[in-house]
Each structure stands twice: as structure tokens, then as C-alpha cells.
Design an enzyme around this catalytic site. Structure first.
Site, short mmCIF file in Angstrom:
data_model
loop_
_atom_site.label_atom_id
_atom_site.label_comp_id
_atom_site.label_asym_id
_atom_site.label_seq_id
_atom_site.Cartn_x
_atom_site.Cartn_y
_atom_site.Cartn_z
CG ASN A 71 -1.73 1.22 1.40
OD1 ASN A 71 -1.85 2.01 0.47
ND2 ASN A 71 -2.31 1.40 2.58
CD1 TRP A 72 3.52 0.94 -2.97
CD2 TRP A 72 3.54 2.15 -4.85
NE1 TRP A 72 4.20 0.22 -3.91
CE2 TRP A 72 4.23 0.94 -5.09
CE3 TRP A 72 3.42 3.07 -5.89
CZ2 TRP A 72 4.81 0.64 -6.33
CZ3 TRP A 72 3.99 2.77 -7.13
CH2 TRP A 72 4.68 1.57 -7.34
CE LYS A 73 -0.10 3.33 4.69
NZ LYS A 73 -0.07 3.49 6.16
CG HIS A 111 -5.77 2.15 5.03
ND1 HIS A 111 -5.37 3.13 5.90
CD2 HIS A 111 -4.77 1.24 4.96
CE1 HIS A 111 -4.15 2.83 6.34
NE2 HIS A 111 -3.77 1.69 5.78
CD GLU A 155 -2.92 5.72 6.57
OE1 GLU A 155 -2.85 5.77 5.33
OE2 GLU A 155 -2.06 5.15 7.27
CD GLU A 212 -3.62 -2.33 7.22
OE1 GLU A 212 -2.49 -2.57 6.81
OE2 GLU A 212 -4.25 -1.32 6.91
N GLY A 218 2.35 2.37 10.77
CA GLY A 218 3.34 3.45 10.62
C GLY A 218 4.02 3.85 11.92
CB SER A 254 4.91 -1.61 12.19
OG SER A 254 4.57 -0.25 12.35
N GLY A 287 4.96 1.23 4.72
CA GLY A 287 6.31 1.78 4.59
C GLY A 287 7.29 0.87 3.88
P1 PGA Z 1 2.74 0.35 7.66
O1 PGA Z 1 1.30 0.58 6.99
O2 PGA Z 1 3.24 -0.96 7.13
O3 PGA Z 1 3.55 1.51 7.21
O4 PGA Z 1 2.51 0.31 9.14
C1 PGA Z 1 0.43 -0.48 6.78
C2 PGA Z 1 -0.86 0.02 6.18
O5 PGA Z 1 -1.32 1.10 6.58
O6 PGA Z 1 -1.47 -0.65 5.33
#
Ligand code: PGA
Length: 250
Positions: free
Chosen positions: A10-12, A95, A97, A167, A173, A213, A235
Site C-alpha cells: 500500500n503505497w499510500k 483503510h 486512514e 490492521e 506506521g 509495521s 512503509g
Molecule cells: P505500515 O502501513 O506498514 O507503514 O505500518 C500499513 C498500512 O497502513 O497498510
């Protein structure tokens, strides 16, 4: 029954088009025969180019979102049909976010999931509790409500196109990964909910990813848990070597 194992990135909101194409090209070069499904979720503007680049590769392409409306006067939105027309075959939805910053509630997500499926996309549906919910022992009911609210109305046929991603928001993150036993407990609970809804066989066949993470150092230990079928990687998906190491760990 053996279920699909998967590592999804997931590049966001990272990488210019040129940087994204370079990363996808590197992955195409290096990931020719993965032992699991590999998906990369990219920003909308990358999709058509990256999907074209990867069309002869085992790597599949996902959008990170789609609109909750079919088409029309919704300035700035991108529909599921448009996503599918790029060659992308997956859509990440729900997600944390999107839920937290863009106020996507159960009903909005339900619409998005339905539109994604109706347009031939497979959905990676994210669920997970925030820190306070875990600290007060509410994680199971939170996750259950997220499933009830947006995906548990789907038919058994539609369910085959759903991948779940657990998640925990406190792990995203933050460098604070859920322990393998915390993650395994939750994954087993989620699978039991799927079994109650769709039956034991469907639950056995449902791919449940862990995200938060997850990196090249902890992936193998997480993936060794019986109910953790892979990872949704933020990440560490932005660096080819790290993402490839996670794929290799699966
Ligand atoms: P992260 O993000 O690996 O940077 O914690 C995971 C995600 O939000 O899908």
C-alpha cells in the site's frame, strides 16, 4: 483446503508517477515466480501505467480507494469502473486512514465495496481497532462491527472476492507491530466470524492479511501463524528490497 497467501503493498500518498513506475519496474524484474499472490496498491494516477507495465507479470495492481458513487457529478472522485478500466484488478477499501481522515463510515464503505465488486474488482477490506479500543479490551467488538457494517451483507458468491486485512491502527506506521500472538488471536476470531456468517469452508478459504509495521524483519514470524495468510505492507512496500524480502518470507 489451502487458501491464497498474499503480500500486498500500500503505497499510500507516496511516489511521483516516475518514481512509482521505477519501483514497479524493479519489482517486475525481481519478482518473477513468487510463492504467493503479490499485489501493489498505488495512487490512482499511477494505475494505468503500472498495470500496463505489469500486464505480463504475476504482480497484480490495486487502487487504494474508489468512489462510493457510480458516476456523474462528483468532482475529483474516481469510480470503481474507472479503476477497473486501467487494468487494476484489486481495490483496497476501509483503510483506517480513509476512515479517520475522510470520515468513511460503514455505509459509505458498504457502497464502495458493492461498486468495486460490481465492476469486477477484488477487494482488500481493512479492519482494526484504535489504541484506546485495544486498551479497553474492545478490539473484538470493533472489528465485528466493521465487518457487520460494510461486508457481512454480501452474498457467498461475492465473498469469494473479499480479502480481509487486520490492521490494528496503533501499529500502522508506528513501528509498533502487534505481537504474533495478538495478531493470531485476532485473525482466528475474524475467521470464526466469517465461519458463523458464510460457513466453515468459506472461512477456511478466506485470506486474512496482517498490516501494521509489518517489515522484512518481523514478517516471517507473523506469517508462521496459522491464521495469518500474508501482509498488507505500507512503509516497507516503498523500497523494492524490503518488499521483496517480505514476499520471500511468505
Ligand atoms: P505500515 O502501513 O506498514 O507503514 O505500518 C500499513 C498500512 O497502513 O497498510
Amino acid at each position: 483446503m489451502s487458501r491464497l497467501k498474499m503480500v500486498a503493498g500500500n503505497w499510500k500518498m507516496n511516489k511521483t508517477l516516475q518514481e512509482g513506475v521505477a519501483l514497479a519496474a524493479q519489482l517486475k524484474e525481481d519478482v518473477k515466480n513468487p510463492s504467493c499472490a503479490v499485489v501493489i496498491g498505488t495512487p490512482f494516477i499511477h494505475l494505468a501505467t503500472v498495470a500496463e507495465l505489469l500486464k505480463d507479470s504475476p504482480i497484480k495492481v490495486a487502487a487504494e480507494n474508489c468512489a462510493d458513487k457510480e458516476k456523474g457529478a462528483f468532482t475529483g472522485e474516481v469510480s470503481a469502473e474507472m479503476v477497473r478500466s486501467t487494468g487494476a484488478t484489486y481495490c483496497i477499501l476501509g483503510h483506517s486512514e480513509r476512515r479517520a481522515y475522510y470520515h468513511e463510515d460503514y455505509e459509505i464503505l458498504k457502497n464502495k465495496v458493492e461498486l468495486a465488486l460490481a465492476n469486477g474488482l477484488d477487494v482488500i477490506f481493512c479492519i482494526g481497532e484504535v489504541k484506546e479500543e485495544r486498551e479497553s479490551g474492545k478490539q473484538n467488538e470493533v472489528v465485528q462491527a466493521q465487518l457487520d457494517g460494510s461486508v457481512f451483507h454480501l452474498s457467498a458468491g461475492q465473498w469469494k472476492h473479499i480479502t480481509l486485512a487486520y490492521e490494528p491502527v496503533w501499529a500502522i506506521g508506528t513501528g509498533l507491530t502487534a505481537t504474533p500472538s495478538q495478531a493470531q488471536d485476532m485473525h482466528a476470531f475474524i475467521r470464526s466470524l466469517v465461519a458463523d456468517k458464510y460457513g466453515a469452508e468459506a472461512a477456511e478459504a478466506t485470506t486474512i492479511l496482517y498490516g501494521g509495521s509489518c517489515n522484512e524483519k518481523n514478517a516471517a514470524e507473523l506469517f508462521a501463524c496459522p491464521d495469518i495468510d500474508g501482509g498488507l505492507i505500507g512503509g516497507a512496500a516503498l523500497v523494492a528490497e524490503k518488499f521483496e524480502a517480505i514476499i520471500a518470507a511468505r
